[in-house]
Design an enzyme around this catalytic site. Structure first.
Site, PDB file in Angstrom:
ATOM      1  N   THR A 196     -27.807 -64.983 -63.351  1.00 32.38           N
ATOM      2  CA  THR A 196     -26.764 -64.926 -62.329  1.00 32.38           C
ATOM      3  C   THR A 196     -26.751 -63.527 -61.736  1.00 32.38           C
ATOM      4  OG1 THR A 196     -25.128 -64.209 -63.936  1.00 32.38           O
ATOM      5  CG2 THR A 196     -25.365 -66.571 -63.609  1.00 32.38           C
TER       6      THR A 196
ATOM      7  N   GLU B 178     -25.655 -71.645 -62.169  1.00 26.25           N
ATOM      8  CA  GLU B 178     -25.382 -72.474 -63.346  1.00 26.25           C
ATOM      9  C   GLU B 178     -25.496 -73.970 -63.053  1.00 26.25           C
ATOM     10  OE1 GLU B 178     -23.751 -69.840 -62.388  1.00 26.25           O
ATOM     11  OE2 GLU B 178     -22.939 -68.676 -64.067  1.00 26.25           O
TER      12      GLU B 178
ATOM     13  N   LYS C 201      -1.679 -62.439 -55.395  1.00 25.19           N
ATOM     14  CA  LYS C 201      -0.296 -62.816 -55.711  1.00 25.19           C
ATOM     15  C   LYS C 201       0.643 -61.789 -55.095  1.00 25.19           C
ATOM     16  CE  LYS C 201       2.309 -65.110 -59.284  1.00 25.19           C
ATOM     17  NZ  LYS C 201       2.330 -65.530 -60.692  1.00 25.19           N
TER      18      LYS C 201
ATOM     19  N   TRP D 257       1.184 -67.164 -53.909  1.00 27.68           N
ATOM     20  CA  TRP D 257      -0.273 -67.005 -53.898  1.00 27.68           C
ATOM     21  C   TRP D 257      -0.833 -67.054 -52.476  1.00 27.68           C
ATOM     22  CZ3 TRP D 257      -2.759 -65.520 -58.138  1.00 27.68           C
ATOM     23  CH2 TRP D 257      -2.179 -65.790 -59.388  1.00 27.68           C
TER      24      TRP D 257
END
Lengths: 548, 548
Positions: B186, B330, B440, B445
């Protein structure tokens, strides 16, 4: 050695059913009622599949038990395709067109415990049940339980009543991908029918190939008219491939005649359709009498028997592309699909590709084997028996005491198809004949399939089959059994004249017989075994026989 | 219990290579040279793959050994994709855009024995090799051996010389489908890069999905411009999917700038292309300056980062359909593809489907998990961490002593993607943010991804990223780092005004900074880790800061 980090991700039909249940609320299974469609979503099919699993569990069905169907293509059959293998039992689809002897043999050989039967064909099944003492339950679908009279020892249920009140969830978490899932028997043109048992893995991979560009390109934007019966090689895999792709399926139920087929096309506007050549022959005849726009069909997949080139041209005329494909019960069935390679712009060259059986998709390995057992080159010329191998190709035939690998059917792990084929350098396979249907005349071989195609390209001919018959001078000569357009077309000389420029002179058949229908097998292929028998029995009026 | 009669038919890359070698003489791998293409057929690629396997065997490479590549997309890289896994070794593709520290870490962690390197990037690799004492051989491709100076203990070879005279056949019959085949790391936006090891089975199934209607619909009628690098998640699986479908691949080699990309489009007329959004941003800018017909492209698959809706509209304007897709290293990577369901004819509704990440194909199971660890409904509203499972999804990370399943990355066998997503009742997934990139503010949010997309829909904005930064009053507030079209576009008030009707007032960011480029990771995603660091270090000229 290091290990892969990947998850296993078992290829099971239960996971496929759950996937389809959740992913495609817009896709439908649409069964023709004669007047319109009754629709169900994959979510409803999945619910019904779970209800079936719960009901069968109560009837004592356990993992690996055979649950048979004797049914048309319809919603309930789709729910059985979903539920029975997902619970770990084996779905056994019985062919509605079997002879009584074959049906009884197969039910006993497979050891079917439960049989689901459409009410319209229940009386037929009723007769067989006298000879199948191990069947325990019969479930009548789309009709009342009293549609069938069963011998003592068999409990008869009505489908809706059986599943009513059952939970729409079932825990199908414990299946191994190599477990048996579905069972079919070959149509048995020679000897007893033979059983093939597909696994979850084989069906999953086969469904994937149906949705690839190498296969039928079935997508969530498609509506597929699935004419090919669910009782024959899993309707070419369409019930499972549709769940995977999110495609809508139109199911003709028992309405397989040209008129209702065209009515359901008009009502449902399918983008794809799949059937054997004889179905299209009938549709084409009706279309010519009563034109209808069928250009909503992007592609029509035709297989199960060789497609006469004249039929491909005919459908080009309707603006519908026929895709020729080849397969058999033993190959799940997708074996080849004929799509010309990129960059072939010349129409004639393209057509030459389209009339072949096509290319092998990934995972179908192929070779052609000569009389000496040696592999032959892919040169478009050498012909030999086609042998195939891969994960959706059978490696044995089912026997209750253990599967059997017979050398006459298998060659070092490869399936011997019994088809004689050529393969071009770019991988296009053409079946020149069944191994046993080649005609040897004066030491030279004639391909009966090629000759049939050429004879059928005469506009006067509706359909024609060719077999080899004994001849004093040449050992064997071709005999033609044909259906012609009208009584005016029964002049043998004019048929021979038509062939003059198309085949070598020595291949032109002398013996002809004109009938109203060529005998066909339960799956719509020319039944040459019966034609040979009739010929030997003197049942045909043979014109032009030089020995007569 | 009865057994399936099916053959096993192992899903191995060696069988795929042999299949492509034989089946598609017309398909080509076409590498751009700056002026034109150098072409090879799959037969030639297969021959070269076998020569590589023979040469590597002589160098002592054994099953499971890691053979790395440090290369662009080109013919030789394709031959290594074919030959290395087929011989049973593990192909490890090194990302050319890693930092030196990451590269050295990865080469050592993977224990690479041999590295194939393109001459143009050989000097870069040369520097890393001081820190990688276990590397034994380096092979220079597309240039002379002296393109690299390697420390003592490493033997340097020239590719053409290494394989010259080697046989073009190799016996690759003994691979198990679960054996390791290819390894990728990754890009590691947090912590050390993590290794993922794909198996033959996982890559085979993933290639199938690429060729399905649920995937990229890659076919033997297609030419795919594979811009997405072979050093990053196997070029999204295209090298193997092309072998399967018989598709032609155009390989850009090192020519990844808009000008050569458009030149190779003109010369090769691809029907499909695949790349991350930033590539298309560049292509689009050049197209606007210098128009060129690109309608030969049937579809352009864009993933790797969310596609701004404005880009989809822009390409609609060119007559080219962008297909939005999502995946990660992945997940091999294909996780979702956005194709609207059948029957959505309203253009606006269709567009709403196209801007989602799309639907999960068969074999990718998905769920969204809330903060309390409970699964959330697919109602298009509830958002939670996206978790996926399936046969081409990793179930662990590679460690030399044994793969590791870490609870912060896996949840009862499911991969935790780190993406926060919603899923509609018909299965369309939208990523609303990276779990750690939600902002936040005053207890509410804000999705930084949604805000970025809206900011970027302003014609004055070329690209923009949003991070949360500390704020005395609201704890956290969004900060915008943007590239604008011209110097005239740096007025914060006009940008805020643009947002007024598009987002709730409390979401409109106060703090803006205008730069010439947003920092990106090695795979072209906004590198928010670096943006955060720069912000913390005071590297940006922040306009509109209420605390300044």
């Amino acid at each position: 050695m290091i290990q892969s980090t990947m998850q296993h991700g078992a290829l099971t039909l239960s996971s496929l059913v759950e996937y389809s249940r959740r992913s495609f609320p817009e896709a439908r299974i649409r069964t023709w009622t004669g007047e319109g469609f009754r629709d169900q979503s994959f979510a409803e099919i999945g619910d019904q599949g779970a209800q079936i699993a719960n009901a069968l569990t109560k009837l004592g069905v356990e993992r690996g038990d055979r649950v048979a169907t004797f049914m048309w293509n319809n919603n309930e059959h789709q729910a059985l395709y979903a539920g029975v293998p997902s619970m770990g039992a084996v779905l056994h689809t019985l062919n509605l067109r079997l002879s009584p002897e074959q049906a009884v043999f197969i039910i006993n050989h497979a050891d079917d415990k439960v049989i689901f039967v459409d009410a319209t064909v229940a009386p037929m099944l009723g007769k067989y049940l006298e000879g199948t003492p191990k069947v325990q339950h019969v479930v009548v679908v789309n009709g009342p339980a009293d549609a069938i009279t069963a011998p003592e020892g068999i409990t008869v249920h009505q489908y809706d009543e059986l599943i009513a009140g059952e939970s729409a969830s079932f825990d199908w978490s414990t299946i191994d991908e190599n477990d048996p899932a579905v069972m079919c028997y070959t149509s048995g043109t020679t000897g007893d029918p033979k059983g093939v048992v597909y696994s979850h893995r084989s069906i999953y991979l086969h469904s994937m190939i149906i949705t690839t560009t190498m296969g039928m390109r079935l997508s969530s934007q498609d509506t597929m008219l699935a004419i090919v019966p669910m009782f024959h090689v899993m309707s070419w895999g369409l019930p499972y491939a549709a769940m995977m792709a999110g495609a809508t399926l139109i199911m003709p139920d028992r309405f397989l005649q040209p008129e209702p087929l065209l009515a359901m096309m008009e009502a449902g506007r399918p983008t794809l359709a799949a059937a054997v050549p004889t179905i299209w022959q009938g549709v084409s005849a009706l279309l010519d009498a009563k034109p209808q726009d069928i250009t909503h069909l992007r592609e029509v997949v035709v297989g199960g028997a060789a497609v006469p080139p004249a039929m491909i041209k005919k459908f080009d005329g309707y603006g519908v592309r026929i895709i020729h494909a080849w397969g058999m019960t033993e190959t799940s069935p997708l074996g080849t699909v004929a799509r010309p390679p990129m960059g072939v712009e010349d129409e004639e060259k393209e057509f030459a590709y389209r009339v072949t059986q096509g290319r092998f998709p990934s995972l179908v390995a192929a070779r052609i084997i000569g009389d000496d057992g040696q592999e032959l080159p892919w040169d478009g010329d050498a012909s030999g028996e086609l042998e195939v191998s891969g994960p959706w190709i059978t490696g044995a035939y089912f026997e209750p005491e253990g599967n059997v690998v017979d050398d006459s059917k298998f060659d070092d792990g490869w399936l011997r198809t019994g088809d004689v084929a050529t393969i071009t350098p770019d991988g296009f396979m053409t079946i020149v004949d069944r191994a046993k249907d080649m005609i040897k005349t004066g030491g030279e071989w004639i391909s009966s399939v090629e000759l049939e195609n050429i004879i059928a390209s005469n506009p006067a001919v509706v359909e024609a089959t060719v077999i080899g018959v004994p001849d004093k001078k040449w050992d064997e000569r071709p005999f033609v059994l044909a259906v012609v357009r009208s009584e005016d077309d029964t002049d043998v000389e004019s048929h021979k004249k038509f062939l003059e420029d198309l085949v070598p002179r020595w291949q032109i058949p002398e013996r002809w017989s004109f009938v109203t229908e060529v005998p066909k097998t339960s799956v719509g292929k020319f039944d040459k075994k019966r034609v040979r028998q009739h010929y030997a029995d003197g049942d045909y009026t043979v014109l032009g026989d030089p020995e007569a």
